[in-house]
Motif scaffolding. Structure first.
Motif, PDB file in Angstrom:
ATOM      1  N   GLY A 224       0.995  -1.324  -0.058  1.00  0.00           N
ATOM      2  CA  GLY A 224       0.100   0.258   0.032  1.00  0.00           C
ATOM      3  C   GLY A 224       0.817   1.251  -0.051  1.00  0.00           C
ATOM      4  O   GLY A 224       0.420   2.215  -0.191  1.00  0.00           O
ATOM      5  N   THR A 225       2.261   1.319   0.289  1.00  0.00           N
ATOM      6  CA  THR A 225       3.065   2.562   0.315  1.00  0.00           C
ATOM      7  C   THR A 225       3.388   2.731  -1.145  1.00  0.00           C
ATOM      8  O   THR A 225       3.977   3.731  -1.382  1.00  0.00           O
ATOM      9  N   MET A 226       3.226   2.153  -2.209  1.00  0.00           N
ATOM     10  CA  MET A 226       3.399   2.235  -3.388  1.00  0.00           C
ATOM     11  C   MET A 226       2.540   3.387  -4.069  1.00  0.00           C
ATOM     12  O   MET A 226       1.364   3.681  -3.641  1.00  0.00           O
ATOM     13  N   THR A 227       3.155   4.560  -4.623  1.00  0.00           N
ATOM     14  CA  THR A 227       2.597   5.827  -5.042  1.00  0.00           C
ATOM     15  C   THR A 227       2.347   5.622  -6.632  1.00  0.00           C
ATOM     16  O   THR A 227       2.936   4.794  -7.518  1.00  0.00           O
ATOM     17  N   LEU A 228       1.421   6.459  -7.038  1.00  0.00           N
ATOM     18  CA  LEU A 228       1.260   6.789  -8.471  1.00  0.00           C
ATOM     19  C   LEU A 228       2.740   6.912  -9.430  1.00  0.00           C
ATOM     20  O   LEU A 228       2.956   6.511 -10.518  1.00  0.00           O
ATOM     21  N   GLU A 229       3.648   7.471  -8.485  1.00  0.00           N
ATOM     22  CA  GLU A 229       4.967   7.798  -9.293  1.00  0.00           C
ATOM     23  C   GLU A 229       5.804   6.581  -9.420  1.00  0.00           C
ATOM     24  O   GLU A 229       6.257   6.104 -10.346  1.00  0.00           O
ATOM     25  N   ASP A 230       5.500   5.627  -8.435  1.00  0.00           N
ATOM     26  CA  ASP A 230       6.149   4.203  -8.441  1.00  0.00           C
ATOM     27  C   ASP A 230       5.557   3.715  -9.679  1.00  0.00           C
ATOM     28  O   ASP A 230       6.333   2.729 -10.552  1.00  0.00           O
ATOM     29  N   LEU A 231       4.187   3.667  -9.949  1.00  0.00           N
ATOM     30  CA  LEU A 231       3.605   2.723 -10.924  1.00  0.00           C
ATOM     31  C   LEU A 231       3.925   3.302 -12.023  1.00  0.00           C
ATOM     32  O   LEU A 231       3.931   2.593 -13.185  1.00  0.00           O
ATOM     33  N   GLN A 232       4.227   4.711 -12.177  1.00  0.00           N
ATOM     34  CA  GLN A 232       4.569   5.275 -13.363  1.00  0.00           C
ATOM     35  C   GLN A 232       5.975   4.901 -13.926  1.00  0.00           C
ATOM     36  O   GLN A 232       5.936   4.706 -14.993  1.00  0.00           O
ATOM     37  N   LEU A 233       6.840   4.487 -13.071  1.00  0.00           N
ATOM     38  CA  LEU A 233       8.205   4.018 -13.430  1.00  0.00           C
ATOM     39  C   LEU A 233       7.962   2.461 -14.023  1.00  0.00           C
ATOM     40  O   LEU A 233       8.380   2.215 -15.235  1.00  0.00           O
ATOM     41  N   GLU A 234       7.044   1.914 -13.652  1.00  0.00           N
ATOM     42  CA  GLU A 234       6.860   0.536 -14.220  1.00  0.00           C
ATOM     43  C   GLU A 234       5.877   0.519 -15.363  1.00  0.00           C
ATOM     44  O   GLU A 234       6.314  -0.065 -16.380  1.00  0.00           O
ATOM     45  N   TRP A 235       5.113   1.489 -15.535  1.00  0.00           N
ATOM     46  CA  TRP A 235       4.236   1.673 -16.842  1.00  0.00           C
ATOM     47  C   TRP A 235       5.407   2.269 -17.962  1.00  0.00           C
ATOM     48  O   TRP A 235       5.206   1.708 -19.208  1.00  0.00           O
ATOM     49  N   ASN A 236       6.397   2.893 -17.664  1.00  0.00           N
ATOM     50  CA  ASN A 236       7.413   3.688 -18.343  1.00  0.00           C
ATOM     51  C   ASN A 236       7.911   2.298 -19.223  1.00  0.00           C
ATOM     52  O   ASN A 236       8.372   2.300 -20.398  1.00  0.00           O
ATOM     53  N   ALA A 237       8.513   1.467 -18.130  1.00  0.00           N
ATOM     54  CA  ALA A 237       9.108   0.136 -18.721  1.00  0.00           C
ATOM     55  C   ALA A 237       8.237  -0.621 -19.606  1.00  0.00           C
ATOM     56  O   ALA A 237       8.825  -1.167 -20.688  1.00  0.00           O
ATOM     57  N   HIS A 238       6.873  -0.765 -19.164  1.00  0.00           N
ATOM     58  CA  HIS A 238       6.030  -1.250 -20.097  1.00  0.00           C
ATOM     59  C   HIS A 238       5.897  -0.778 -21.794  1.00  0.00           C
ATOM     60  O   HIS A 238       6.050  -1.442 -22.772  1.00  0.00           O
ATOM     61  N   LEU A 239       5.868   0.581 -21.593  1.00  0.00           N
ATOM     62  CA  LEU A 239       5.953   1.361 -22.868  1.00  0.00           C
ATOM     63  C   LEU A 239       7.186   1.248 -23.778  1.00  0.00           C
ATOM     64  O   LEU A 239       7.124   1.115 -24.944  1.00  0.00           O
ATOM     65  N   ARG A 240       8.273   1.287 -23.019  1.00  0.00           N
ATOM     66  CA  ARG A 240       9.378   1.102 -23.675  1.00  0.00           C
ATOM     67  C   ARG A 240       9.683  -0.282 -24.330  1.00  0.00           C
ATOM     68  O   ARG A 240      10.234  -0.586 -25.412  1.00  0.00           O
ATOM     69  N   LEU A 241       9.074  -1.526 -23.663  1.00  0.00           N
ATOM     70  CA  LEU A 241       8.951  -2.611 -24.099  1.00  0.00           C
ATOM     71  C   LEU A 241       8.156  -2.549 -25.500  1.00  0.00           C
ATOM     72  O   LEU A 241       8.365  -3.233 -26.894  1.00  0.00           O
ATOM     73  N   LEU A 242       6.935  -1.797 -25.509  1.00  0.00           N
ATOM     74  CA  LEU A 242       5.895  -1.861 -26.560  1.00  0.00           C
ATOM     75  C   LEU A 242       6.613  -1.147 -27.744  1.00  0.00           C
ATOM     76  O   LEU A 242       6.418  -1.613 -28.955  1.00  0.00           O
ATOM     77  N   ASP A 243       7.424  -0.132 -27.522  1.00  0.00           N
ATOM     78  CA  ASP A 243       7.994   0.622 -28.397  1.00  0.00           C
ATOM     79  C   ASP A 243       8.948  -0.149 -29.287  1.00  0.00           C
ATOM     80  O   ASP A 243       9.237   0.108 -30.274  1.00  0.00           O
ATOM     81  N   THR A 244       9.813  -0.961 -28.419  1.00  0.00           N
ATOM     82  CA  THR A 244      10.653  -2.050 -29.147  1.00  0.00           C
ATOM     83  C   THR A 244       9.886  -2.946 -29.901  1.00  0.00           C
ATOM     84  O   THR A 244      10.536  -3.228 -31.150  1.00  0.00           O
ATOM     85  N   LEU A 245       8.961  -3.381 -29.429  1.00  0.00           N
ATOM     86  CA  LEU A 245       8.103  -4.579 -30.468  1.00  0.00           C
ATOM     87  C   LEU A 245       7.554  -3.812 -31.595  1.00  0.00           C
ATOM     88  O   LEU A 245       7.611  -4.615 -32.582  1.00  0.00           O
ATOM     89  N   ASP A 246       6.731  -2.815 -31.397  1.00  0.00           N
ATOM     90  CA  ASP A 246       5.906  -2.265 -32.596  1.00  0.00           C
ATOM     91  C   ASP A 246       5.251  -0.916 -31.808  1.00  0.00           C
ATOM     92  O   ASP A 246       4.467  -1.091 -31.247  1.00  0.00           O
ATOM     93  N   PRO A 247       5.969   0.243 -32.507  1.00  0.00           N
ATOM     94  CA  PRO A 247       5.259   1.570 -32.028  1.00  0.00           C
ATOM     95  C   PRO A 247       4.192   1.913 -32.712  1.00  0.00           C
ATOM     96  O   PRO A 247       3.544   3.005 -32.583  1.00  0.00           O
ATOM     97  N   GLY A 248       3.534   1.016 -33.568  1.00  0.00           N
ATOM     98  CA  GLY A 248       2.397   1.666 -34.357  1.00  0.00           C
ATOM     99  C   GLY A 248       1.367   1.898 -33.527  1.00  0.00           C
ATOM    100  O   GLY A 248       0.152   2.317 -33.938  1.00  0.00           O
ATOM    101  N   TYR A 249       1.046   1.345 -32.221  1.00  0.00           N
ATOM    102  CA  TYR A 249       0.140   1.575 -31.453  1.00  0.00           C
ATOM    103  C   TYR A 249      -0.159   3.273 -31.332  1.00  0.00           C
ATOM    104  O   TYR A 249      -1.322   3.679 -31.146  1.00  0.00           O
ATOM    105  N   ARG A 250       0.626   3.902 -31.405  1.00  0.00           N
ATOM    106  CA  ARG A 250       0.636   5.404 -31.271  1.00  0.00           C
ATOM    107  C   ARG A 250       0.016   6.010 -32.478  1.00  0.00           C
ATOM    108  O   ARG A 250      -0.505   7.279 -32.223  1.00  0.00           O
ATOM    109  N   GLU A 251      -0.249   5.484 -33.549  1.00  0.00           N
ATOM    110  CA  GLU A 251      -0.696   6.266 -34.545  1.00  0.00           C
ATOM    111  C   GLU A 251      -2.327   6.529 -34.497  1.00  0.00           C
ATOM    112  O   GLU A 251      -2.979   5.707 -33.891  1.00  0.00           O
TER     113      GLU A 251
END
Length: 251
Positions: A224-251
């Motif tokens: 419960g001590t995790m903050t939205l900022e902590d979760l954003q770090l994890e989310w950014n890691a997901h996005l880097r993975l996705l951009d490596t696989l196929d950045p076409g989702y951004r279109e």
């Protein structure tokens, strides 16, 4: 006007939400949390209380892009031109939660194999491991009433969810909500992972090592001590993975 031009013409907040929602769909496909063309991940259009973004009915989740998402009202009707159809019946659960919870900007519903399997167990998710304890005392349940097409069921789903962000729909699947894409997706990623671990653990047919209730409470508090900022770090890691696989989702 091309789809890229259409996306560019939108406000910055809506464009950002579309990109993040498309990312959620692509990531869910990557992590094998899809049900072909069914189930949904939805987001409130920023700055509105009754407009939402949803997947085009018929597209696989790995095909979804920011510009292909459809804008709908609380009944699931399209409120702007789109070449894509939507599945209004599938929006029943989402609309209820979005409208009842001002903080539920993002809602995700899945029918993963492990999630459905655990939803069929009388005791639901068991406090067996560190990941499952993230949800200790924070997990709601809703009894199965049939395919969620009945509008009357919406009130009961909302009541069972209450203030929590994680729901097991018994004999059905999983649902998570969040103030942000990162919070919602984190909840689903680890709720599904906890279900996967439980299925694997029970399949071994060995005696279980219980976690004492006081330790369960302690670990839940630590999560419960995790903050939205902590979760954003994890989310950014997901996005880097996705951009490596196929950045076409951004279109």
């Amino acid at each position: 006007m091309t789809v890229t031009d259409t996306l560019t013409s939108r406000g910055a907040a809506e464009k950002a939400a579309r990109i993040e929602l498309a990312a959620c769909y692509r990531l869910a496909a990557h992590y094998q949390m899809t049900d072909l063309i069914y189930t949904h991940i939805t987001a409130k259009v920023p700055g509105t209380s009754d407009q939402f973004l949803i997947n085009p009915y018929g597209l696989r989740w790995e095909e979804i892009t920011a510009s292909s998402l459809v804008k709908i009202d609380v009944q699931g009707n399209k409120i702007e031109d789109s070449p894509h159809d939507v599945n209004p019946a599938g929006f029943t659960i989402h609309s209820a939660i979005h409208m009842a919870r001002a903080d539920a900007h993002w809602v995700m519903h899945t029918h993963t194999r492990a999630g459905v399997a655990v939803s069929c167990m009388r005791d639901g998710l068991l406090p067996l491991n560190q990941i499952a304890l993230q949800f200790y005392g924070r997990l709601a349940y809703h009894d199965f009433e049939g395919i969620a097409l009945d509008l009357a069921e919406r009130e009961r789903i909302v009541a069972d969810l209450g203030p929590r962000n994680n729901l097991i729909l018994r004999n059905h699947g999983l649902l998570t909500v969040g103030r942000s894409a990162s919070e919602m997706f984190n909840n689903m990623f680890y709720l599904n992972r906890a279900c996967e671990i439980q299925v694997s653990t029970l399949s071994m047919g060995q005696p279980l090592q219980p976690v004492p209730p006081e330790v369960c409470e302690h670990v839940a508090g630590q999560w419960g001590t995790m903050t939205l900022e902590d979760l954003q770090l994890e989310w950014n890691a997901h996005l880097r993975l996705l951009d490596t696989l196929d950045p076409g989702y951004r279109e």
